[in-house]
Design a protein around this motif. Structure first.
Motif, PDB file in Angstrom:
ATOM      1  N   VAL A  27       0.762  -1.318   0.056  1.00  0.00           N
ATOM      2  CA  VAL A  27       0.184  -0.179   0.005  1.00  0.00           C
ATOM      3  C   VAL A  27       0.838   1.310  -0.466  1.00  0.00           C
ATOM      4  O   VAL A  27       0.450   2.318  -1.566  1.00  0.00           O
ATOM      5  CB  VAL A  27      -1.025   0.182   1.644  1.00  0.00           C
ATOM      6  N   ALA A  28       2.018   1.896   0.446  1.00  0.00           N
ATOM      7  CA  ALA A  28       2.838   2.293   0.930  1.00  0.00           C
ATOM      8  C   ALA A  28       3.744   2.823  -0.683  1.00  0.00           C
ATOM      9  O   ALA A  28       3.385   3.744  -1.099  1.00  0.00           O
ATOM     10  CB  ALA A  28       3.813   2.039   1.630  1.00  0.00           C
ATOM     11  N   LYS A  29       3.892   1.475  -0.973  1.00  0.00           N
ATOM     12  CA  LYS A  29       4.758   1.731  -2.899  1.00  0.00           C
ATOM     13  C   LYS A  29       3.282   1.935  -3.290  1.00  0.00           C
ATOM     14  O   LYS A  29       3.871   2.571  -4.160  1.00  0.00           O
ATOM     15  CB  LYS A  29       5.005   0.432  -3.271  1.00  0.00           C
ATOM     16  N   GLN A  30       2.418   1.514  -3.626  1.00  0.00           N
ATOM     17  CA  GLN A  30       0.963   2.447  -4.708  1.00  0.00           C
ATOM     18  C   GLN A  30       0.850   3.403  -3.807  1.00  0.00           C
ATOM     19  O   GLN A  30       0.784   4.683  -4.982  1.00  0.00           O
ATOM     20  CB  GLN A  30       0.027   1.180  -3.956  1.00  0.00           C
ATOM     21  N   ALA A  31       0.857   4.472  -2.696  1.00  0.00           N
ATOM     22  CA  ALA A  31       0.323   5.074  -2.502  1.00  0.00           C
ATOM     23  C   ALA A  31       1.649   6.197  -3.230  1.00  0.00           C
ATOM     24  O   ALA A  31       1.911   7.369  -3.172  1.00  0.00           O
ATOM     25  CB  ALA A  31       0.148   5.762  -0.818  1.00  0.00           C
ATOM     26  N   GLY A  32       3.168   5.524  -3.657  1.00  0.00           N
ATOM     27  CA  GLY A  32       4.060   6.860  -3.790  1.00  0.00           C
ATOM     28  C   GLY A  32       4.990   7.114  -2.542  1.00  0.00           C
ATOM     29  O   GLY A  32       5.470   8.609  -2.789  1.00  0.00           O
ATOM     30  N   LEU A  33       4.612   6.768  -1.533  1.00  0.00           N
ATOM     31  CA  LEU A  33       5.573   7.143  -0.300  1.00  0.00           C
ATOM     32  C   LEU A  33       6.479   7.007  -0.261  1.00  0.00           C
ATOM     33  O   LEU A  33       7.374   5.351  -1.052  1.00  0.00           O
ATOM     34  CB  LEU A  33       5.246   6.414   1.164  1.00  0.00           C
ATOM     35  N   GLN A  34       7.365   7.733   0.335  1.00  0.00           N
ATOM     36  CA  GLN A  34       8.784   7.888   0.421  1.00  0.00           C
ATOM     37  C   GLN A  34      10.196   7.459   1.861  1.00  0.00           C
ATOM     38  O   GLN A  34      10.776   6.918   1.815  1.00  0.00           O
ATOM     39  CB  GLN A  34       9.745   8.489  -0.302  1.00  0.00           C
ATOM     40  N   HIS A  35       8.983   7.974   2.626  1.00  0.00           N
ATOM     41  CA  HIS A  35       8.899   6.982   3.586  1.00  0.00           C
ATOM     42  C   HIS A  35       7.934   7.479   5.160  1.00  0.00           C
ATOM     43  O   HIS A  35       6.839   7.487   4.310  1.00  0.00           O
ATOM     44  CB  HIS A  35      10.209   8.127   4.710  1.00  0.00           C
ATOM     45  N   VAL A  36       8.421   6.281   6.138  1.00  0.00           N
ATOM     46  CA  VAL A  36       7.457   5.676   6.860  1.00  0.00           C
ATOM     47  C   VAL A  36       8.183   6.151   7.777  1.00  0.00           C
ATOM     48  O   VAL A  36       9.138   5.651   8.288  1.00  0.00           O
ATOM     49  CB  VAL A  36       6.666   4.462   6.777  1.00  0.00           C
ATOM     50  N   LEU A  37       6.886   6.280   8.860  1.00  0.00           N
ATOM     51  CA  LEU A  37       7.498   6.796  10.789  1.00  0.00           C
ATOM     52  C   LEU A  37       6.722   6.149  10.871  1.00  0.00           C
ATOM     53  O   LEU A  37       5.579   6.362  11.214  1.00  0.00           O
ATOM     54  CB  LEU A  37       7.749   7.989  11.094  1.00  0.00           C
ATOM     55  N   ILE A  38       7.860   5.123  12.012  1.00  0.00           N
ATOM     56  CA  ILE A  38       6.834   4.130  13.499  1.00  0.00           C
ATOM     57  C   ILE A  38       7.220   4.132  14.422  1.00  0.00           C
ATOM     58  O   ILE A  38       8.009   3.854  14.738  1.00  0.00           O
ATOM     59  CB  ILE A  38       7.125   2.268  12.311  1.00  0.00           C
ATOM     60  N   LYS A  39       5.839   4.045  14.847  1.00  0.00           N
ATOM     61  CA  LYS A  39       6.207   4.620  16.355  1.00  0.00           C
ATOM     62  C   LYS A  39       6.651   2.925  17.210  1.00  0.00           C
ATOM     63  O   LYS A  39       5.770   2.135  17.240  1.00  0.00           O
ATOM     64  CB  LYS A  39       4.621   4.718  17.881  1.00  0.00           C
ATOM     65  N   ILE A  40       8.016   3.400  17.971  1.00  0.00           N
ATOM     66  CA  ILE A  40       8.815   2.693  18.339  1.00  0.00           C
ATOM     67  C   ILE A  40       8.757   2.359  19.623  1.00  0.00           C
ATOM     68  O   ILE A  40       9.528   1.121  20.676  1.00  0.00           O
ATOM     69  CB  ILE A  40      10.002   2.384  17.841  1.00  0.00           C
ATOM     70  N   ALA A  41       8.768   3.082  20.267  1.00  0.00           N
ATOM     71  CA  ALA A  41       8.689   3.864  21.528  1.00  0.00           C
ATOM     72  C   ALA A  41       7.682   4.723  22.869  1.00  0.00           C
ATOM     73  O   ALA A  41       7.035   5.606  21.605  1.00  0.00           O
ATOM     74  CB  ALA A  41       9.384   4.020  22.468  1.00  0.00           C
TER      75      ALA A  41
END
Length: 307
Positions: A27-41
């Motif tokens: 889905v990220a690739k299809q949306a043309g996203l170049q960065h994703v930020l994930i909650k890690i803490a």
């Protein structure tokens, strides 16, 4: 070192594409996203771990996104009550996950007495543990509204300023983005801005497709290298038209120019003094045909009378 293109924050992995790493990446690739930020803490606790068996849900998502050539950052909400422990956890999570960067989410807690010292201890320790990793600050959009926040402490040791430009209860992203740039230019040091826009509902309010396009166009006009949205979880569940407008937006297209005159006219057309005031600095002088007024409240009064 750069942070480019469109991005999205993920809060809870299980609430994004049913937690399936391959689907998230597709889905990220299809949306043309170049960065994703994930909650890690969150504070002194690791986040996005399975509470039943302590399995870390982040690594397979990182791997799947990397396979699609998408940059992966971690973000961490901090409180400043245990600054050294928070910094140590951040460094531990970043290293074990092999992330491309780390976002400090510091908000209202750091306006409390004594938190400037906590911020200094945290950021010093973090930089000692992660001397070369790109760091970003995610916090309030208008520093003038938050004078007790330790801006200079955080800005001194980060690389990117990622203000939360959430235009809740309004529909004027261009006006607010322009004010963000003006206000942060008055702080020292000045860092590259990568703004975060809203992709969630707040009561009866939600960003529109038009808002989202205006936000992205203004980001390009202001020559930002990238922009992102919060959050994937809510946007995909409740605001699919907004998600589609972001996905369809071609970041590499020619920027749409939004100069000050257009911003002022757009704000005047709202007949909303708050929208107009967002174009002024707090101590601005407004000269009109009748008299000269200075300061936000005086200018607000003039526009109230004018309308």
């Amino acid at each position: 070192m750069s942070l480019e293109g469109k991005g999205f924050f993920i809060w809870t992995i299980r609430d994004c594409e049913a937690g399936d790493p391959e689907n998230i990446a597709a889905v990220a690739k299809q949306a043309g996203l170049q960065h994703v930020l994930i909650k890690i803490a969150d504070g002194v606790y690791a986040y996005n771990k399975d509470r039943n068996n302590d399995r870390d849900l982040v690594p397979p998502v990182v791997e799947a996104l990397r396979a699609q050539d998408i940059s992966v950052w971690g973000w961490h909400y901090i409180y400043g009550n245990h600054p050294i422990s928070e910094a140590n956890l951040a460094a531990e999570r970043v290293k074990e996950l092999g992330l491309d960067g780390y976002v400090i989410d510091a908000e209202i807690e750091f306006e409390q007495p004594g938190k400037t010292n906590a911020a200094q201890r945290y950021i010093d320790r973090l930089r000692t543990e992660l001397p070369t990793l790109p760091l970003a600050l995610s916090s309030f959009r208008f520093p003038s509204f938050h004078p007790r926040f330790p801006w200079s402490v955080f800005l001194e040791k980060i690389d990117f300023n990622m203000p939360q430009v959430y235009w809740e209860q309004a529909h004027n992203p261009a006006v607010q983005l322009t004010r963000v740039v003006k206000e942060f230019k008055n702080l020292n040091p000045v860092r590259q801005v990568i703004p975060t826009g809203p992709a969630y509902k707040a009561g009866g309010w939600a960003p529109t497709v038009s808002d989202t396009s205006e936000f992205l166009n203004t980001c390009k006009s202001l020559k930002f290298t990238g922009a992102n949205f919060f959050s994937w979880d809510e946007c995909r569940d409740y605001l699919l038209p907004v998600w589609s407008s972001i996905a369809d937006y071609q970041w590499n297209q020619a920027p749409v120019t939004t100069d000050f005159a257009h911003l002022l006219i757009a704000a005047l057309n709202t007949h909303d003094p708050a929208s107009i005031l967002s174009l002024y600095l707090p101590d601005a002088v407004h000269i009109n045909f009748a008299r000269t007024v200075q300061g936000s409240e005086a200018i607000r009064g003039w526009y109230n009378t004018f309308f």
